[in-house]
Motif scaffolding. Structure first.
Motif, PDB file in Angstrom:
ATOM      1  N   ASP B 318      -0.634   3.781  11.350  1.00  0.00           N
ATOM      2  CA  ASP B 318      -0.795   2.761  11.253  1.00  0.00           C
ATOM      3  C   ASP B 318       0.457   1.380  10.341  1.00  0.00           C
ATOM      4  O   ASP B 318       0.109   0.998   9.627  1.00  0.00           O
ATOM      5  CB  ASP B 318      -2.127   2.198  10.640  1.00  0.00           C
ATOM      6  N   ALA B 319       1.507   2.055  12.201  1.00  0.00           N
ATOM      7  CA  ALA B 319       2.698   1.247  11.336  1.00  0.00           C
ATOM      8  C   ALA B 319       3.308   0.074  11.960  1.00  0.00           C
ATOM      9  O   ALA B 319       1.686  -0.039  13.000  1.00  0.00           O
ATOM     10  CB  ALA B 319       3.961   1.865  11.444  1.00  0.00           C
ATOM     11  N   ASP B 320       4.029  -0.894  11.691  1.00  0.00           N
ATOM     12  CA  ASP B 320       3.756  -2.457  12.293  1.00  0.00           C
ATOM     13  C   ASP B 320       5.246  -1.439  12.985  1.00  0.00           C
ATOM     14  O   ASP B 320       5.997  -1.441  12.648  1.00  0.00           O
ATOM     15  CB  ASP B 320       4.339  -3.214  11.696  1.00  0.00           C
ATOM     16  N   TYR B 321       5.226  -1.475  14.566  1.00  0.00           N
ATOM     17  CA  TYR B 321       5.911  -0.593  14.999  1.00  0.00           C
ATOM     18  C   TYR B 321       6.908  -2.121  16.264  1.00  0.00           C
ATOM     19  O   TYR B 321       7.692  -1.857  17.044  1.00  0.00           O
ATOM     20  CB  TYR B 321       5.886   0.154  16.240  1.00  0.00           C
ATOM     21  N   THR B 322       6.560  -3.076  15.785  1.00  0.00           N
ATOM     22  CA  THR B 322       7.361  -4.507  16.798  1.00  0.00           C
ATOM     23  C   THR B 322       8.438  -4.286  16.171  1.00  0.00           C
ATOM     24  O   THR B 322       9.369  -4.534  14.967  1.00  0.00           O
ATOM     25  CB  THR B 322       6.450  -5.035  16.106  1.00  0.00           C
ATOM     26  N   PRO B 323       9.226  -4.028  17.494  1.00  0.00           N
ATOM     27  CA  PRO B 323      10.651  -4.206  17.577  1.00  0.00           C
ATOM     28  C   PRO B 323      11.706  -5.813  16.876  1.00  0.00           C
ATOM     29  O   PRO B 323      11.012  -6.539  16.715  1.00  0.00           O
ATOM     30  CB  PRO B 323      11.533  -3.783  18.814  1.00  0.00           C
ATOM     31  N   SER B 332       6.271  -3.755   4.231  1.00  0.00           N
ATOM     32  CA  SER B 332       5.139  -3.618   4.059  1.00  0.00           C
ATOM     33  C   SER B 332       4.512  -3.298   6.214  1.00  0.00           C
ATOM     34  O   SER B 332       3.631  -2.483   6.147  1.00  0.00           O
ATOM     35  CB  SER B 332       4.185  -5.283   3.878  1.00  0.00           C
ATOM     36  N   ASP B 333       5.871  -2.768   6.900  1.00  0.00           N
ATOM     37  CA  ASP B 333       5.850  -2.266   8.053  1.00  0.00           C
ATOM     38  C   ASP B 333       5.333  -0.865   7.709  1.00  0.00           C
ATOM     39  O   ASP B 333       4.774   0.148   8.709  1.00  0.00           O
ATOM     40  CB  ASP B 333       6.967  -2.844   8.792  1.00  0.00           C
ATOM     41  N   TRP B 334       5.559  -0.474   6.921  1.00  0.00           N
ATOM     42  CA  TRP B 334       5.395   1.227   6.685  1.00  0.00           C
ATOM     43  C   TRP B 334       3.761   1.316   6.778  1.00  0.00           C
ATOM     44  O   TRP B 334       3.167   1.124   6.031  1.00  0.00           O
ATOM     45  CB  TRP B 334       6.440   1.623   5.788  1.00  0.00           C
ATOM     46  N   PRO B 335       3.734   2.727   7.115  1.00  0.00           N
ATOM     47  CA  PRO B 335       1.638   2.901   7.456  1.00  0.00           C
ATOM     48  C   PRO B 335       1.656   3.132   5.958  1.00  0.00           C
ATOM     49  O   PRO B 335       2.445   3.525   4.834  1.00  0.00           O
ATOM     50  CB  PRO B 335       2.243   3.976   8.217  1.00  0.00           C
ATOM     51  N   LYS B 336      -0.050   2.677   6.113  1.00  0.00           N
ATOM     52  CA  LYS B 336      -0.160   3.020   4.413  1.00  0.00           C
ATOM     53  C   LYS B 336      -1.867   4.353   4.764  1.00  0.00           C
ATOM     54  O   LYS B 336      -1.944   5.437   3.454  1.00  0.00           O
ATOM     55  CB  LYS B 336      -1.134   1.881   4.386  1.00  0.00           C
ATOM     56  N   THR B 337      -2.164   4.535   5.817  1.00  0.00           N
ATOM     57  CA  THR B 337      -3.119   5.360   5.940  1.00  0.00           C
ATOM     58  C   THR B 337      -3.333   6.231   7.193  1.00  0.00           C
ATOM     59  O   THR B 337      -3.295   7.275   6.733  1.00  0.00           O
ATOM     60  CB  THR B 337      -4.315   4.860   6.607  1.00  0.00           C
ATOM     61  N   TYR B 338      -1.975   6.476   8.219  1.00  0.00           N
ATOM     62  CA  TYR B 338      -1.282   7.639   8.488  1.00  0.00           C
ATOM     63  C   TYR B 338      -2.518   7.973   9.648  1.00  0.00           C
ATOM     64  O   TYR B 338      -2.535   8.838   9.891  1.00  0.00           O
ATOM     65  CB  TYR B 338      -1.566   8.573   7.883  1.00  0.00           C
ATOM     66  N   GLN B 339      -3.642   6.660   9.862  1.00  0.00           N
ATOM     67  CA  GLN B 339      -4.131   6.923  11.229  1.00  0.00           C
ATOM     68  C   GLN B 339      -3.726   5.986  11.722  1.00  0.00           C
ATOM     69  O   GLN B 339      -3.060   5.283  12.402  1.00  0.00           O
ATOM     70  CB  GLN B 339      -5.944   6.403  10.369  1.00  0.00           C
ATOM     71  N   ASN B 340      -4.248   7.342  13.186  1.00  0.00           N
ATOM     72  CA  ASN B 340      -3.965   7.028  14.710  1.00  0.00           C
ATOM     73  C   ASN B 340      -4.743   5.961  15.110  1.00  0.00           C
ATOM     74  O   ASN B 340      -5.583   5.935  15.735  1.00  0.00           O
ATOM     75  CB  ASN B 340      -4.079   8.021  15.104  1.00  0.00           C
ATOM     76  N   PRO B 341      -3.806   4.104  15.461  1.00  0.00           N
ATOM     77  CA  PRO B 341      -4.371   3.412  15.845  1.00  0.00           C
ATOM     78  C   PRO B 341      -5.772   3.720  17.129  1.00  0.00           C
ATOM     79  O   PRO B 341      -5.629   3.300  16.896  1.00  0.00           O
ATOM     80  CB  PRO B 341      -3.270   2.130  16.190  1.00  0.00           C
ATOM     81  N   SER B 409       1.680   4.147   0.899  1.00  0.00           N
ATOM     82  CA  SER B 409       3.109   3.958   1.678  1.00  0.00           C
ATOM     83  C   SER B 409       4.403   4.669   1.391  1.00  0.00           C
ATOM     84  O   SER B 409       4.586   4.507  -0.536  1.00  0.00           O
ATOM     85  CB  SER B 409       2.420   1.770   1.871  1.00  0.00           C
ATOM     86  N   MET B 410       5.225   4.809   1.894  1.00  0.00           N
ATOM     87  CA  MET B 410       6.695   4.770   1.712  1.00  0.00           C
ATOM     88  C   MET B 410       7.284   3.611   0.745  1.00  0.00           C
ATOM     89  O   MET B 410       7.889   3.617  -0.157  1.00  0.00           O
ATOM     90  CB  MET B 410       7.740   5.840   2.654  1.00  0.00           C
ATOM     91  N   GLY B 411       6.734   2.282   1.408  1.00  0.00           N
ATOM     92  CA  GLY B 411       7.264   1.154   1.404  1.00  0.00           C
ATOM     93  C   GLY B 411       6.641   0.742  -0.080  1.00  0.00           C
ATOM     94  O   GLY B 411       6.698  -0.371  -0.790  1.00  0.00           O
ATOM     95  N   GLU B 412       5.418   1.575  -1.147  1.00  0.00           N
ATOM     96  CA  GLU B 412       5.156   1.641  -2.571  1.00  0.00           C
ATOM     97  C   GLU B 412       4.880   2.911  -3.795  1.00  0.00           C
ATOM     98  O   GLU B 412       4.554   2.569  -4.262  1.00  0.00           O
ATOM     99  CB  GLU B 412       4.092   0.676  -2.538  1.00  0.00           C
ATOM    100  N   MET B 413       5.596   3.905  -3.129  1.00  0.00           N
ATOM    101  CA  MET B 413       5.881   5.351  -3.646  1.00  0.00           C
ATOM    102  C   MET B 413       7.754   5.475  -3.800  1.00  0.00           C
ATOM    103  O   MET B 413       8.549   4.899  -3.416  1.00  0.00           O
ATOM    104  CB  MET B 413       5.255   6.563  -1.778  1.00  0.00           C
ATOM    105  N   GLY B 414       7.518   6.201  -4.859  1.00  0.00           N
ATOM    106  CA  GLY B 414       8.683   6.654  -5.583  1.00  0.00           C
ATOM    107  C   GLY B 414       9.058   7.864  -5.263  1.00  0.00           C
ATOM    108  O   GLY B 414       7.897   8.616  -5.098  1.00  0.00           O
ATOM    109  N   ALA B 415       9.997   8.541  -5.353  1.00  0.00           N
ATOM    110  CA  ALA B 415      10.641  10.086  -4.543  1.00  0.00           C
ATOM    111  C   ALA B 415      11.195  10.738  -5.845  1.00  0.00           C
ATOM    112  O   ALA B 415      12.482   9.505  -6.550  1.00  0.00           O
ATOM    113  CB  ALA B 415      11.392  10.259  -3.920  1.00  0.00           C
TER     114      ALA B 415
END
Lengths: 57, 489
Positions: B318-323, B332-341, B409-415
């Motif tokens: 569920d990412a925004d793959y628009t080039p 927010s382009d990065w996936p959140k749920t990792y569900q295949n569209p 989302s890796m945009g809202e997650m640390g490491a």
């Protein structure tokens, strides 16, 4: 202990990429392996990491 | 009874499968399909690669753990996905080919209600001529630390170099073996462990150690670098990385695409378009990653791989793959749920999901050769994503298709990351780092893209002790020993 150590004369060459790098002083290097100071840092780093982990779940 | 099939038993797949089984209980079935018989704590492969650990210290057999958990374990590789079933059945299934359990080479169809793709990467050594053997494996000229067996071999070769270095100069080359590699952190850790061990062995003076990487600046690490507070400044990881390299007397070459590997020599192209050669006596070059090559077929058995997989073989989610250009990228382009569209009962986690774009700024040489790190998805994020996906599927199974999907989302997650240099408890040091968020969010944190309160790093023994603790803690957790669920990913 506060002056910069031999890493400078050994590893830095003028106008090469290494010239722009900061080099730790012997005091900084000592603190990296000082058991008392690292014991304190161990607790602090763990707390910080736990906060990041909590924020990420 | 619903059946969840997990393809892959690495950090992400193992996390997803074990949590799903715990939450689903015996009412539902969890199947793990993985070609490996052993689980591997990959971060500690570095210590195997310098002879400080054995293979047994970083691996354990999966079968007893899955038996204890009640998970149906198939030692097999997944070959294809059939999300629409076949002409006479609507039940989706995957085809697998056994690699063990006495059924080597046999194929089987495994039906599923929900599917997780956690297959991890294909180590694409053959992307660089000479780096691979032409059959998908590593070639004869370099070594790798990507698997425990690779790391064992790497140490054997390294010890030969250390022996030679007692009497003659030797050159060690460590880094990335292609312009599109990821996992710079593993190579970074390996080079400083070698440097540390060379000092301990008394051969450092005869060892020239050289770094080569596709990063556009030292300390990029595939995440566009990071900033941490030091003194009264927000200082770039470039400063800290360069400082470490200079302090340890390690030269570096960055913005490099290794175009060919020969015996004792590599050819490379740099971001400025120039080309050159570098010699070595010992080289560990990380290969680029690709998807494992799963195929997908529709109900009429027609190939539709490109419908659910990106061209690099990773599963679309569920990412925004628009080039779009770098300046328009958003966290927010990065996936959140990792569900295949396309198929809502298929999810991906770990390295297997297709990232929407790089994290580092895209670069290419004047000759058009892309030279930039690809996004890392290993370690902590892969575990967190695996758990979130398992949570979502369990809720879907228990509460129906309207269940809320969990987000990671890796945009809202640390490491958190610890890179060791040495293994001793009183000698050697480590760089302990955290970064938040992993994907920089320049809207929320203008300028550096990250929260300085949660992004920090320092070098010292404390990080070293943490590395030891993490090693034992995560193997304990993966073995599902008492209290394993209390240990965070």
């Amino acid at each position: 202990m506060g002056s910069v150590d031999h890493s400078i004369k050994e590893n830095i060459k003028p106008y090469e990429a290494s010239f722009g790098a900061m080099v730790p002083t012997p005091f900084v290097k000592f603190m990296r392996t000082c058991l008392i100071w690292q014991g304190i840092r161990f607790i602090i780093i763990n707390v910080k990491m736990i906060l990041v982990v909590q924020k990420s779940h | 009874m619903a059946r969840l099939v997990v393809m892959g038993g690495g950090v992400s797949g193992h996390t997803a499968a074990t949590f799903a089984k715990k939450w689903l209980g015996n009412e539902h079935e969890v199947v793990v399909v993985t070609p490996n018989s052993q689980w591997n704590w990959i971060p500690s492969n570095i210590w195997v690669g310098v002879g400080q650990m054995n293979k047994e210290d970083v691996t354990f057999p999966l079968a007893p753990v899955y038996k204890k958990a009640g998970i149906d374990y198939r030692q097999a590789k997944a070959v294809s996905i059939h999300p629409e079933g076949k002409t006479d059945s609507n039940t989706p299934y995957i085809t697998i080919e056994y690699t063990g359990q006495g059924k080597e080479g046999q194929t089987e169809e495994v039906t599923y209600d929900y599917l997780i793709n956690a297959t991890g990467p294909k180590l694409n050594f053959d992307a660089t001529p000479g780096l691979g053997d032409g059959k998908g494996g590593i070639g004869n000229h370099t070594v790798s630390v990507c698997t425990a067996d690779h790391a064992l071999h790497a140490n054997l070769e390294l010890q030969k170099i250390f022996n030679k270095a007692k009497t003659e100069k030797q050159k060690v080359l460590i880094g990335t073996g292609h312009g599109m590699c990821t996992c710079q952190g593993a190579a970074f850790e390996y080079i400083f462990n070698i440097e540390h061990e060379a000092r301990r062995a008394g051969v450092r003076d005869n060892l020239e150690i050289q770094w080569i990487s596709n990063e556009s600046f030292l300390g990029d690490f595939g995440i566009g670098g990071l900033h941490i507070k030091r003194g009264m400044y927000a200082a770039s990881s470039k400063l800290f990385a360069e400082s470490l390299f200079v302090e340890r007397g390690v030269k570096w070459m960055i913005g490099a695409h290794v175009s060919k590997v020969k015996k004792g020599k590599i050819e490379y192209e740099l971001l400025d378009g120039t080309t050159g050669e570098e010699t070595f006596d010992f080289a560990m070059l990380i290969p680029p990653f690709a998807g494992v090559g799963l195929k997908a077929y529709n109900k009429d058995d027609e190939d539709m791989t490109d419908k659910i997989f990106a061209p690099n073989g990773f599963l679309k989610v569920d990412a925004d793959y628009t080039p779009k250009p770098y300046e328009e990228w958003k966290a927010s382009d990065w996936p959140k749920t990792y569900q295949n569209p396309e198929y809502s009962n298929i999810f991906a986690c770990g390295i297997a999901f297709a990232p929407p774009h790089l994290i580092s700024k895209p670069m290419s040489s004047p000759n058009g050769t892309p030279i930039n790190p690809t996004p890392p998805r290993t370690g902590m994020p892969s575990g967190i994503i695996g758990k979130a996906v398992a949570h979502s599927i369990c809720d879907l199974i228990k509460n129906g298709s309207g269940a809320h999907l969990h987000e990671a989302s890796m945009g809202e997650m640390g490491a958190a990351c610890v890179a060791s240099a040495g293994k001793g408890l009183t000698n050697g040091t480590a760089a302990a780092l955290t970064v938040y968020p992993i994907v920089p969010d320049f809207e929320k944190y203008p300028g550096i893209g990250r929260d300085l309160d949660y992004t920090f790093g320092e070098i010292g023994l404390a990080g070293h002790w943490i590395k030891h603790i993490l090693h034992h803690m995560f193997i304990y957790k993966a073995k599902l020993k008492p209290g394993w669920t209390l240990i965070p990913e």
